[in-house]
Design a protein around this motif. Sequence first.
Motif, PDB file in Angstrom:
ATOM      1  N   ASP A   7       0.525  -1.215   0.116  1.00 13.76           N
ATOM      2  CA  ASP A   7      -0.472   0.008  -0.279  1.00 13.76           C
ATOM      3  C   ASP A   7       0.428   1.448  -0.485  1.00 13.76           C
ATOM      4  OD1 ASP A   7       1.116   0.125   2.361  1.00 13.76           O
ATOM      5  OD2 ASP A   7      -1.130   0.797   3.681  1.00 13.76           O
ATOM      6  N   THR A   8       1.855   0.840  -0.612  1.00 16.48           N
ATOM      7  CA  THR A   8       3.221   2.198  -0.557  1.00 16.48           C
ATOM      8  C   THR A   8       3.749   2.412  -1.261  1.00 16.48           C
ATOM      9  OG1 THR A   8       4.685   1.138   0.363  1.00 16.48           O
ATOM     10  CG2 THR A   8       3.371   2.124   1.524  1.00 16.48           C
ATOM     11  N   VAL A   9       4.209   3.564  -2.062  1.00 13.12           N
ATOM     12  CA  VAL A   9       5.587   3.437  -3.062  1.00 13.12           C
ATOM     13  C   VAL A   9       6.431   4.050  -2.575  1.00 13.12           C
ATOM     14  CG1 VAL A   9       5.784   4.882  -5.259  1.00 13.12           C
ATOM     15  CG2 VAL A   9       3.588   4.160  -4.705  1.00 13.12           C
ATOM     16  N   HIS A  10       7.511   2.866  -2.221  1.00 14.34           N
ATOM     17  CA  HIS A  10       9.015   3.132  -1.485  1.00 14.34           C
ATOM     18  C   HIS A  10       9.684   3.978  -2.141  1.00 14.34           C
ATOM     19  CE1 HIS A  10      11.390   2.926   1.986  1.00 14.34           C
ATOM     20  NE2 HIS A  10      12.443   3.154   1.085  1.00 14.34           N
ATOM     21  N   LEU A  11      10.448   5.472  -2.906  1.00 20.33           N
ATOM     22  CA  LEU A  11      10.647   5.749  -3.197  1.00 20.33           C
ATOM     23  C   LEU A  11      12.280   6.686  -2.587  1.00 20.33           C
ATOM     24  CD1 LEU A  11       8.784   7.231  -5.956  1.00 20.33           C
ATOM     25  CD2 LEU A  11      10.150   5.042  -6.596  1.00 20.33           C
ATOM     26  N   ALA A  12      12.378   5.865  -1.693  1.00 20.97           N
ATOM     27  CA  ALA A  12      13.490   6.840  -0.324  1.00 20.97           C
ATOM     28  C   ALA A  12      14.785   5.723  -0.184  1.00 20.97           C
ATOM     29  CB  ALA A  12      12.695   7.114   0.977  1.00 20.97           C
ATOM     30  N   SER A  13      14.887   4.708  -1.075  1.00 24.26           N
ATOM     31  CA  SER A  13      16.499   3.933  -0.187  1.00 24.26           C
ATOM     32  C   SER A  13      17.121   4.348  -0.473  1.00 24.26           C
ATOM     33  CB  SER A  13      15.976   2.946  -1.956  1.00 24.26           C
ATOM     34  OG  SER A  13      14.534   2.237  -2.234  1.00 24.26           O
ATOM     35  N   CYS A  14      17.561   6.156  -1.238  1.00 23.83           N
ATOM     36  CA  CYS A  14      18.581   6.855  -1.075  1.00 23.83           C
ATOM     37  C   CYS A  14      18.612   7.398   0.309  1.00 23.83           C
ATOM     38  CB  CYS A  14      18.539   7.818  -1.406  1.00 23.83           C
ATOM     39  SG  CYS A  14      17.228   9.147  -1.596  1.00 23.83           S
TER      40      CYS A  14
ATOM     41  N   ALA B  95      48.699   9.376  -5.323  1.00 20.28           N
ATOM     42  CA  ALA B  95      47.235   9.652  -4.410  1.00 20.28           C
ATOM     43  C   ALA B  95      46.458   8.478  -3.990  1.00 20.28           C
ATOM     44  CB  ALA B  95      46.391  10.257  -5.001  1.00 20.28           C
ATOM     45  N   LYS B  96      45.870   8.426  -3.080  1.00 20.10           N
ATOM     46  CA  LYS B  96      45.368   6.959  -2.825  1.00 20.10           C
ATOM     47  C   LYS B  96      43.810   7.341  -3.492  1.00 20.10           C
ATOM     48  CE  LYS B  96      47.874   5.757   1.684  1.00 20.10           C
ATOM     49  NZ  LYS B  96      48.313   5.580   2.965  1.00 20.10           N
ATOM     50  N   VAL B  97      43.160   6.791  -3.264  1.00 17.51           N
ATOM     51  CA  VAL B  97      41.632   7.223  -3.717  1.00 17.51           C
ATOM     52  C   VAL B  97      40.835   6.426  -2.587  1.00 17.51           C
ATOM     53  CG1 VAL B  97      40.270   6.769  -5.141  1.00 17.51           C
ATOM     54  CG2 VAL B  97      42.543   7.214  -5.886  1.00 17.51           C
ATOM     55  N   PHE B  98      40.046   7.413  -2.006  1.00 17.50           N
ATOM     56  CA  PHE B  98      38.556   7.026  -1.574  1.00 17.50           C
ATOM     57  C   PHE B  98      37.372   7.153  -2.087  1.00 17.50           C
ATOM     58  CE2 PHE B  98      34.906   7.743   1.444  1.00 17.50           C
ATOM     59  CZ  PHE B  98      35.670   7.343   2.770  1.00 17.50           C
ATOM     60  N   VAL B  99      36.207   5.978  -2.192  1.00 23.36           N
ATOM     61  CA  VAL B  99      35.064   5.494  -2.160  1.00 23.36           C
ATOM     62  C   VAL B  99      34.012   5.493  -1.205  1.00 23.36           C
ATOM     63  CG1 VAL B  99      33.867   4.642  -3.971  1.00 23.36           C
ATOM     64  CG2 VAL B  99      35.763   4.625  -5.058  1.00 23.36           C
ATOM     65  N   ASP B 100      33.167   6.988  -1.788  1.00 25.43           N
ATOM     66  CA  ASP B 100      31.990   6.519  -0.744  1.00 25.43           C
ATOM     67  C   ASP B 100      30.708   5.970  -2.236  1.00 25.43           C
ATOM     68  OD1 ASP B 100      29.277   6.741   0.616  1.00 25.43           O
ATOM     69  OD2 ASP B 100      29.675   9.046   0.988  1.00 25.43           O
ATOM     70  N   ALA B 101      30.561   4.298  -1.630  1.00 28.85           N
ATOM     71  CA  ALA B 101      28.978   4.140  -2.020  1.00 28.85           C
ATOM     72  C   ALA B 101      28.286   3.984  -1.927  1.00 28.85           C
ATOM     73  CB  ALA B 101      29.427   2.752  -2.454  1.00 28.85           C
ATOM     74  N   TYR B 102      28.111   4.599  -0.342  1.00 30.36           N
ATOM     75  CA  TYR B 102      26.426   4.707  -0.331  1.00 30.36           C
ATOM     76  C   TYR B 102      25.416   5.593  -1.130  1.00 30.36           C
ATOM     77  CZ  TYR B 102      25.119   4.450   4.847  1.00 30.36           C
ATOM     78  OH  TYR B 102      24.490   3.565   6.178  1.00 30.36           O
ATOM     79  N   GLN B 103      25.793   5.808  -1.888  1.00 31.48           N
ATOM     80  CA  GLN B 103      24.580   5.948  -2.555  1.00 31.48           C
ATOM     81  C   GLN B 103      24.247   5.120  -3.971  1.00 31.48           C
ATOM     82  OE1 GLN B 103      22.179   7.636  -2.444  1.00 31.48           O
ATOM     83  NE2 GLN B 103      22.682   8.220  -0.272  1.00 31.48           N
ATOM     84  N   GLY B 104      25.330   3.697  -4.341  1.00 37.80           N
ATOM     85  CA  GLY B 104      24.670   2.727  -5.196  1.00 37.80           C
ATOM     86  C   GLY B 104      25.153   1.686  -4.962  1.00 37.80           C
ATOM     87  N   LEU B 105      25.833   1.541  -4.080  1.00 28.07           N
ATOM     88  CA  LEU B 105      26.024  -0.261  -3.809  1.00 28.07           C
ATOM     89  C   LEU B 105      24.766  -0.925  -3.278  1.00 28.07           C
ATOM     90  CD1 LEU B 105      28.810  -2.185  -3.947  1.00 28.07           C
ATOM     91  CD2 LEU B 105      29.185  -1.832  -1.091  1.00 28.07           C
TER      92      LEU B 105
ATOM     93  N   LEU C 208      37.513  -0.778 -10.002  1.00 30.65           N
ATOM     94  CA  LEU C 208      37.220   0.190  -9.718  1.00 30.65           C
ATOM     95  C   LEU C 208      38.386   0.887  -9.524  1.00 30.65           C
ATOM     96  CD1 LEU C 208      34.380   1.051  -7.071  1.00 30.65           C
ATOM     97  CD2 LEU C 208      34.497   1.867  -9.164  1.00 30.65           C
ATOM     98  N   GLY C 209      39.335   0.143  -9.032  1.00 29.62           N
ATOM     99  CA  GLY C 209      40.901   0.716  -8.417  1.00 29.62           C
ATOM    100  C   GLY C 209      40.632   1.630  -8.178  1.00 29.62           C
ATOM    101  N   CYS C 210      40.429   1.809  -6.924  1.00 31.33           N
ATOM    102  CA  CYS C 210      40.205   1.960  -5.526  1.00 31.33           C
ATOM    103  C   CYS C 210      41.118   1.807  -4.611  1.00 31.33           C
ATOM    104  CB  CYS C 210      38.875   2.242  -5.107  1.00 31.33           C
ATOM    105  SG  CYS C 210      37.797   1.050  -4.622  1.00 31.33           S
ATOM    106  N   ASP C 211      41.187   2.782  -3.437  1.00 33.09           N
ATOM    107  CA  ASP C 211      42.414   1.983  -1.794  1.00 33.09           C
ATOM    108  C   ASP C 211      41.303   1.935  -1.021  1.00 33.09           C
ATOM    109  OD1 ASP C 211      45.305   1.844  -3.052  1.00 33.09           O
ATOM    110  OD2 ASP C 211      44.450   4.192  -3.232  1.00 33.09           O
ATOM    111  N   TYR C 212      40.448   2.605  -1.178  1.00 33.16           N
ATOM    112  CA  TYR C 212      39.497   2.608  -0.103  1.00 33.16           C
ATOM    113  C   TYR C 212      38.241   2.389  -0.599  1.00 33.16           C
ATOM    114  CZ  TYR C 212      43.431   4.057   2.925  1.00 33.16           C
ATOM    115  OH  TYR C 212      44.999   4.630   3.317  1.00 33.16           O
ATOM    116  N   LEU C 213      36.866   1.422   0.953  1.00 32.86           N
ATOM    117  CA  LEU C 213      35.585   2.026  -0.051  1.00 32.86           C
ATOM    118  C   LEU C 213      35.055   1.673   1.276  1.00 32.86           C
ATOM    119  CD1 LEU C 213      33.818   0.534  -3.620  1.00 32.86           C
ATOM    120  CD2 LEU C 213      32.782  -0.012  -1.306  1.00 32.86           C
ATOM    121  N   ALA C 214      33.692   2.783   1.211  1.00 29.72           N
ATOM    122  CA  ALA C 214      32.914   2.848   2.315  1.00 29.72           C
ATOM    123  C   ALA C 214      31.266   2.853   2.020  1.00 29.72           C
ATOM    124  CB  ALA C 214      32.981   4.085   3.257  1.00 29.72           C
ATOM    125  N   CYS C 215      30.726   2.155   2.810  1.00 32.40           N
ATOM    126  CA  CYS C 215      29.160   2.155   2.983  1.00 32.40           C
ATOM    127  C   CYS C 215      28.951   1.084   3.918  1.00 32.40           C
ATOM    128  CB  CYS C 215      28.961   1.208   1.378  1.00 32.40           C
ATOM    129  SG  CYS C 215      27.274   1.046   1.030  1.00 32.40           S
TER     130      CYS C 215
END
Length: 380
Positions: free
Chosen positions: A19-26, A180-190, A200-207
């Motif tokens: 009974d809901t439309v859930h479009l808030a997964s972000c 340089a080292k590379v940090f990826v914030d994957a919260y909005q896609g993973l 991806l070639g990152c050194d760090y990834l957070a989610c």
Amino acid sequence: MTDQPTPAEFRARFPGLRDTVHLASCSQGALSDRLASAMLDFQHSILQHGAPWDVWMAKVAQARAAFARLIGADVDEVAVVSSASEAAYQVASTQDWSRSPRIVTTDMEFPSVAHVWLAQRSRGAEVGYVADHDGVVDSDDYIAEIDGRSGLVSIPLISYRNGLRLPVQEIAAHAHAQGAKVFVDAYQGLGVEPVDVDQLGCDYLACGSLKYLLGIPGIAFLYVRAGTRDDIAPSMTGWFGRSNPFAFDPRTIDYPDHARRFETGTPSIPSAYGAVAGLEMLELVDPHVIRDHIRQLTRSLHGQLAEAGETLWSPADDSMRGPQVALRCTDPDNLNAYLKAQRIFASPRGDVIRMSFHYYNDESDVTAVVRAMAAYRAMA
């Protein structure tokens, strides 16, 4: 992967969507039957066993392993932390900024991560920003900011602001060429975007687990590429950051040579149950299938809203648009309240309403939004 659930079969595992439309997964993923059951399992573990730390630590290990599989990493390359902010801090605090002082980020970075970078200025870091051009960040602009003085380059996988998919691989390759080292914030896609950390070639990834990973708040994961060395040992630490957490030696501080050196105190056990439930749901479906399904839905909603005369900030190009359609409006809170009254859950940020999709969404959700927007505009 065989016998994958269809979107309709997957959707049926989320009782609230009747009974809901859930479009808030972000912001927060919808509640699955598996997640609801996991929360009961946690309660049952206390009722049945009192303090079953062996069971709880096994659940944390299960969450770590499932996250590692999702991103194509080894289990020893994953630390369990409380949030993406903690993950970013652990990375930043172990860098010696006197050597390579520049941190390169973007205005499209989520503030919780960006603020960690800014806080490093007290330790000698310099923060440079890559500006967006009407919601788009060009790889050339990123590359132009990265030079031999750059110590860390931070790239969101998907921007929280409008769903922009950033060219992580290209930027990471150049960053590494500059040392340089590379940090990826994957919260909005993973969870809805296929991710392989080697590609991806990152050194760090957070989610964290509460959004597209279909869990709850309180737990996150930090990927640290094997062989990545710290300039400075982590100063925010705890007993889970030891080589043997159960040695209980208050006079010795040692660090394992893998990602768990970034861990601190006892993780959120209920959140670990939730993380396992969400990651198990995602393991039912090939991530490429999830991405392709969502791409069709975002294309449909983006196109129909544009045709209706709405102003959109999410990219029209499928290759640049992630799981989100961002609608500009003068009063997003009022619009959000109207949509909630229609049982449509979205997520306002700034001057946009973000409508984010998962594998459990379908074309009926698109239709519901288009109709609701038409009715809302008709009231003006």
